[in-house]
Write an enzyme that holds these catalytic residues in place. Structure first.
Site, PDB file in Angstrom:
ATOM      1  N   LYS A  29       0.832  -1.204   0.000  1.00 31.06           N
ATOM      2  CA  LYS A  29       0.000   0.000   0.000  1.00 31.06           C
ATOM      3  C   LYS A  29       0.869   1.256   0.000  1.00 31.06           C
ATOM      4  CE  LYS A  29      -3.768  -0.409   2.174  1.00 31.06           C
ATOM      5  NZ  LYS A  29      -4.747  -0.654   3.195  1.00 31.06           N
ATOM      6  N   ARG A  98      -3.298   2.853   8.519  1.00 30.68           N
ATOM      7  CA  ARG A  98      -3.601   1.657   7.728  1.00 30.68           C
ATOM      8  C   ARG A  98      -2.401   0.736   7.693  1.00 30.68           C
ATOM      9  NH1 ARG A  98      -7.794   2.975   3.785  1.00 30.68           N
ATOM     10  NH2 ARG A  98      -8.435   5.115   4.132  1.00 30.68           N
ATOM     11  N   GLY A 107      -6.544 -10.942   7.992  1.00 35.87           N
ATOM     12  CA  GLY A 107      -6.177 -11.393   9.339  1.00 35.87           C
ATOM     13  C   GLY A 107      -5.356 -10.361  10.061  1.00 35.87           C
ATOM     14  N   MET A 109      -4.652  -6.323  11.130  1.00 37.16           N
ATOM     15  CA  MET A 109      -5.443  -5.126  11.350  1.00 37.16           C
ATOM     16  C   MET A 109      -5.387  -4.271  10.084  1.00 37.16           C
ATOM     17  SD  MET A 109      -4.886  -2.028  13.859  1.00 37.16           S
ATOM     18  CE  MET A 109      -4.807  -0.733  12.678  1.00 37.16           C
ATOM     19  N   ARG A 343      -3.258  -0.903  -6.671  1.00 40.42           N
ATOM     20  CA  ARG A 343      -2.308  -2.021  -6.721  1.00 40.42           C
ATOM     21  C   ARG A 343      -2.594  -2.818  -7.985  1.00 40.42           C
ATOM     22  NH1 ARG A 343      -5.309  -5.422  -1.936  1.00 40.42           N
ATOM     23  NH2 ARG A 343      -7.252  -5.476  -3.067  1.00 40.42           N
ATOM     24  N   HIS A 459      -5.814 -32.015   6.305  1.00 47.83           N
ATOM     25  CA  HIS A 459      -5.734 -33.383   5.797  1.00 47.83           C
ATOM     26  C   HIS A 459      -6.555 -33.517   4.517  1.00 47.83           C
ATOM     27  CE1 HIS A 459      -7.214 -37.596   5.615  1.00 47.83           C
ATOM     28  NE2 HIS A 459      -5.951 -37.867   5.911  1.00 47.83           N
ATOM     29  N   SER A 786      17.194 -40.981 -16.677  1.00 46.60           N
ATOM     30  CA  SER A 786      15.898 -40.351 -16.435  1.00 46.60           C
ATOM     31  C   SER A 786      15.648 -40.413 -14.933  1.00 46.60           C
ATOM     32  CB  SER A 786      14.804 -41.084 -17.203  1.00 46.60           C
ATOM     33  OG  SER A 786      13.565 -40.470 -16.933  1.00 46.60           O
ATOM     34  N   CYS A 854      11.162 -38.349 -15.186  1.00 50.20           N
ATOM     35  CA  CYS A 854       9.867 -38.943 -15.502  1.00 50.20           C
ATOM     36  C   CYS A 854       9.027 -39.187 -14.251  1.00 50.20           C
ATOM     37  CB  CYS A 854      10.029 -40.227 -16.303  1.00 50.20           C
ATOM     38  SG  CYS A 854      10.959 -41.493 -15.440  1.00 50.20           S
ATOM     39  N   TYR A 874      14.914 -32.709 -20.837  1.00 56.53           N
ATOM     40  CA  TYR A 874      13.453 -32.771 -20.961  1.00 56.53           C
ATOM     41  C   TYR A 874      12.807 -33.156 -19.638  1.00 56.53           C
ATOM     42  CZ  TYR A 874      13.861 -37.869 -21.058  1.00 56.53           C
ATOM     43  OH  TYR A 874      14.123 -39.165 -20.721  1.00 56.53           O
TER      44      TYR A 874
HETATM   45  C1  PEP Z   1       9.712 -42.804 -10.321  1.00 58.76           C
HETATM   46  O1  PEP Z   1      10.051 -43.535  -9.401  1.00 58.76           O
HETATM   47  O2  PEP Z   1       9.798 -41.567 -10.260  1.00 58.76           O
HETATM   48  C2  PEP Z   1       9.160 -43.375 -11.540  1.00 58.76           C
HETATM   49  C3  PEP Z   1       8.888 -42.606 -12.575  1.00 58.76           C
HETATM   50  O3  PEP Z   1       8.882 -44.690 -11.539  1.00 58.76           O
HETATM   51  P1  PEP Z   1       7.580 -45.298 -10.867  1.00 58.76           P
HETATM   52  O4  PEP Z   1       6.704 -44.165 -10.466  1.00 58.76           O
HETATM   53  O5  PEP Z   1       6.956 -46.184 -11.869  1.00 58.76           O
HETATM   54  O6  PEP Z   1       8.157 -46.026  -9.708  1.00 58.76           O
END
Ligand code: PEP
Ligand code: MG
Length: 902
Positions: A29, A98, A107, A109, A343, A459, A786, A854, A874
């Site tokens: 502000k 302010r 939350g 003032m 803002r 949760h 990977s 991956c 990648y």
């Molecule tokens: C991993 O463990 O990140 C993975 C890609 O293999 P999976 O999830 O199949 O164990």
């Protein structure tokens, strides 16, 4: 020496001294008030007390040395400028106090208005207002009310009740019917309330009022709601708040005064135009409190054309200056316009894209900046189905949008009932006060979860997000009565079986069934909505920004897909290859029987038979995928899970065998199966006979898969297509494991491929911490890595990935041990460090080593930035998250500071 430094420290800035880039010091502000002042906009004069003063106060419980003097000096200068003195009995200067932290924070003032009024200056104020006694006493009662509530924690309802009593005595239900006398009486009543709760009289000394209000703003940084909010939103706890002291201007001086809010574009849709509300003869908090009905801002043109035109001019200037949607608060005092706040405005996900696109068109920002202004979480939100709210559906409650999506179903109150009704094919919404691990089955069965308590890290919220399930948490208007199987909200009772609709993006709850419509953004990605033809501004904006992300990003984006249709969808979504084809799914269904034969094989011949039967089936699987990916790389992972996962569960099998034996049936096969299950039982299957270990223990298993992959590739190439297979070995921890598998695989590949021109790469997953730490050695035997960040997180933290999120993560989040599940977003310092080490050491050993990821993190926005930073080639993620990864990879290339935009 230290004392000297403190005295010299500058804790107070005049508005003319600051600017918009000083948010850390002056809060949002204060920084923006300074910016507007410097732009020459009419901002009431004032000054800002810095966040550093707040931090010093919070650390010691005392205002830092020098602060009082600096406030005095700035106050004097303000008084000089205004030609009035704070609380002067004849002609008082009044100020507002302010709060203003770096991030706006419910939350804390917020505001005390009219500081400087007391039993004497109220008379002077009336004279200033041309003898308007009513206005003066109304202002005074507002001060006692706000001061009492926010500075001294007097319960607000007591003041409300006193107002109601006054109105009842007058026989009216309209505040405006209370005249000066009534308000004078109300001031007396308020003072009594104040004294009753605080044990002291309402302070008459203006400077004491000011100091107490400033102190209260500092203290409110640590108010419980503020602390909880910061934890939820991951706002650092040590920023502190600034305090703005501003000369009062009055919107409640008569019909030629008023107050309003304005947006330079529609914050919901992003559409250009003037959006806002105006309330004549009122002060700011009346608009927020909704006591009287506002009129659309456009009406101001009729009411006060001069102010309206001026406001529009300022709005255009602010937009041009901030180069973004601005929201504004203003007040008109007797025909004079004052700008009280601006803002960069909050906006919906859709508006973020639309506005970014418009600003590019208007030449205010370039495409890099547009890319920076949106994010993957917003895109993900836009890919969920939404409620069609063009009819008169009014929400009955609003909680926290804890996990996005639109879910409709019958209300149930227990996990068991959720499972039961869902089993009958009914969509259900599980309603609880809050959930706990016992509710897990119900949460899995339900379409959505609605709780009356708990925030974004409760949760319910954590588990629902993990499951990708719609969840609204903390809808505290709901009175949930589990034993009576009902909840009440807004005077209505909802029983088990009644239908509700919940929006996990906005947190809104509706009674009855709200129609759901598909996402137009998904239709665009699917290719069924042409961005060049549609007049849907959102789709056009998304298209344009995505195209730019694709041209800027360095990271390639692949997908995790095991079937032809999944691969096809991912390609439409922009995947540039498959980063993980899990082969275990190919052993399910009617192929289970062959796997059983393999497991039960008593002789080499029996095992070879089973493998020979699996080979053509696997080959067909791979042919379909290679054809779909047509020349894009496809990483096929050799089988990973423990083989007993393909056998029936022990208990079920034991019962079947016992029953069949009882009946005198031939159970030889079942008995053999049972014995195998018993033999193969593992206490910790995740750390047992799986991954590369299987390949080393069961002769011919990996060989069969390697052969199927190579033969599929050769078949596709022979048919005129292209195939680029990459064979990936899971769960490697030592280079020797990989070398052994590789030696066997290379022989088979050489034999199958011959001179067909097919090239097959062999690499490994890095998902065991030991592999990451010995990556230099492993790279000698691998053409690519990977990162399996799911297992790497599991083994790095020692968290069972299938259990912990439902079991205790909520507590870890509550305690702030981490701000987000490490299975959702990469733990940069720990697991991320393993990735970094492996990438560096792997590349050092083999510079051309291809690196990808991956695990689930490949589609998580923040993690994508991390993978960009560590130099992976990648990321690979589920098809649906491919667009998010493309966008974030683009953002990572244009921003060096990681993700932003709160
Ligand atoms: C991993 O463990 O990140 C993975 C890609 O293999 P999976 O999830 O199949 O164990
Ligand atoms: Mg794994």
């Amino acid at each position: 020496m230290a004392a000297q430094e403190t005295v010299d420290h500058k804790y107070v800035y005049d508005f003319a001294e600051g600017n918009k880039d000083l948010k850390d010091l002056l809060g949002g502000k204060g920084a923006n008030l300074a910016e507007m002042t410097n732009l020459g906009l009419p901002v009431p004069p004032g000054f800002t007390i810095t966040t550093e003063a707040c931090k010093a106060y919070l650390a010691t419980g005392q205002e830092p040395d020098g602060l009082a003097g600096q406030i005095e000096a700035h106050l004097e200068s303000l008084e000089r400028g205004m030609g009035r003195k704070l609380g002067d009995p004849d002609d008082p200067l009044l100020v507002s106090v302010r709060s203003g932290a770096k991030f706006s924070m419910p939350g804390m003032m917020e505001t005390v208005l009219n500081v400087g009024l007391n039993d004497r200056s109220v008379v002077g104020l009336s004279a200033q207002a041309g003898g308007n006694d009513r206005f003066a006493w109304d202002s005074y009662r507002r001060l006692i009310q706000m001061f009492g509530k926010t500075v001294c924690e007097v319960p607000g309802e007591e003041f409300e009740h006193a107002i109601d009593d006054a109105k009842r005595a007058k026989g009216t239900d309209n505040d405006l019917d209370l005249d000066a006398n009534d308000l004078r009486g109300l001031v007396d009543a308020f003072k009594k309330i104040f004294a009753k709760h605080t044990g002291r009289e309402f302070p008459q000394e203006p400077r004491e009022q000011l100091d107490l209000a400033i102190r209260a703003v500092f203290d409110s940084w640590n108010a419980e709601r503020a602390v909880v909010y910061r934890r939820q939103e991951r706002i650092p706890a040590d920023l502190g708040t600034a305090v703005n002291v501003v000369a009062m201007v009055f919107g409640n001086l008569g019909p030629d005064s008023g107050t309003g809010v304005a947006f330079t574009r529609d914050p919901a849709s992003g559409a250009q135009g003037i959006y806002g509300d105006y309330l004549a003869n009122a002060q700011g908090e009346d608009v927020v409190a909704g006591i009287r009905n506002t009129v659309p801002l456009q009406e101001l043109e009729r009411i006060d054309k001069k102010s309206y035109d001026e406001l529009l001019d300022y709005m255009a200037r602010l937009e041009g200056h901030y180069k973004d949607l601005c929201d504004i608060e203003f007040t008109i005092e007797r025909g004079k316009l004052w700008m009280l706040q601006t803002r960069v405005g909050k906006r919906t996900a859709a508006a973020a894209f639309v506005i970014a696109g418009q600003l590019v068109d208007e030449g205010l920002i370039d495409l890099n900046e547009a890319l920076h202004r949106v994010n993957g979480a917003q895109l993900a939100q836009l890919m969920f189905p939404r409620f069609k709210l063009d009819h008169d559906f009014e929400p009955v409650a609003k909680g926290i949008g804890a996990s996005p999506g639109a879910a409709v179903g019958k209300v149930v109150f227990t996990s068991a009932r959720a499972v039961e009704l869902a089993g009958e094919g009914e969509p259900v919404i599980l309603v609880r006060r809050e959930t706990n691990p016992d509710d897990l089955n119900g949460m899995i069965a339900a379409k959505g979860i609605l709780t009356s308590r708990g925030g974004k890290t409760s949760h319910a919220a954590v588990v629902a997000r993990g499951m990708g399930k719609t969840c609204v948490s903390g809808a505290d208007e709901l009175e949930v009565n589990i034993p009576a199987k009902k909840f009440t909200v807004a005077g209505q009772t909802v029983n088990e079986g009644d239908v509700v609709s919940i929006d996990g993006t906005t947190g809104k709850v509706y009674l009855g069934e709200v129609p759901v419509m598909p996402s137009e953004v998904v239709q665009y990605f699917e290719g069924t909505l042409d961005p060049e033809q549609t007049d849907d501004a959102l789709v056009r904006a998304v298209h344009r920004i995505m195209m730019h992300a694709d041209t800027t990003r360095r990271l390639r984006v692949r997908t995790n897909a095991d079937t032809g249709p999944d691969a096809a969808r991912a390609r439409r979504f922009g995947a540039e290859g498959i980063g993980l084809c899990r082969t275990e799914h190919m052993f399910l269904g009617d192929r289970r029987e062959l796997v059983e034969r393999l497991i039960l094989a008593g002789t080499d011949a029996e095992r070879e038979d089973a493998l020979a039967a699996l080979l053509p089936l696997q080959r067909e699987d791979f042919i379909a995928i290679f054809q779909e990916m047509d020349g894009l790389p496809v990483t096929v992972r050799l089988i990973d899970p423990p083989l007993h996962e393909f056998l029936p569960p022990l208990e079920q099998l034991a019962v079947n065998v016992a029953v069949a034996q009882e009946r005198g049936e031939d159970v030889a096969k079942e008995e053999a199966l049972l014995a195998a299950v018993r033999r193969m039982h593992e206490e910790n299957p995740m750390l047992g006979l799986r991954g590369v270990r299987l390949g080393l223990v069961i002769p011919g298993l990996f060989a069969m898969q390697v052969r199927a992959i190579a033969e599929a590739a050769v078949t596709v190439v022979r048919d005129g297509g292209t195939a680029c297979p990459e064979i990936m070995v899971p769960l490697v921890g030592a280079v020797q494991e990989l070398e052994t598998v590789r030696a066997e695989a290379e022989k088979i590949i050489a034999e199958v491929v011959g001179n067909s021109g097919v090239e097959v790469l062999i690499g490994t997953m890095i998902e065991v911490p030991r592999a990451a730490l010995t990556a230099g050695q492993i790279a000698e035997a691998a053409q690519f890595f990977s990162f399996g960040t799911n297992d790497l997180t599991q083994m790095g933290w020692g968290f069972s990935r299938d259990d912990v999120e439902g079991a205790f993560f909520w507590r870890y989040l509550e305690l702030g041990i981490f701000g987000i599940s490490p299975f959702e977003s990469i733990d940069r310092e720990g697991v991320g460090r393993l990735v970094r080490i492996a990438a560096e050491e792997g590349r050092a050993a083999r510079p051309e080593l291809k690196l990808g990821v991956c695990g689930e993190h490949g589609g998580d926005p923040d993690s994508v930035h991390f993978f960009h930073e560590v130099g992976l080639d990648y990321v690979s993620c589920s098809p649906f998250r491919v667009p998010v990864a493309r966008l974030e990879a683009g953002r990572a290339s244009v921003t060096t500071t990681g993700s932003d935009s709160r």
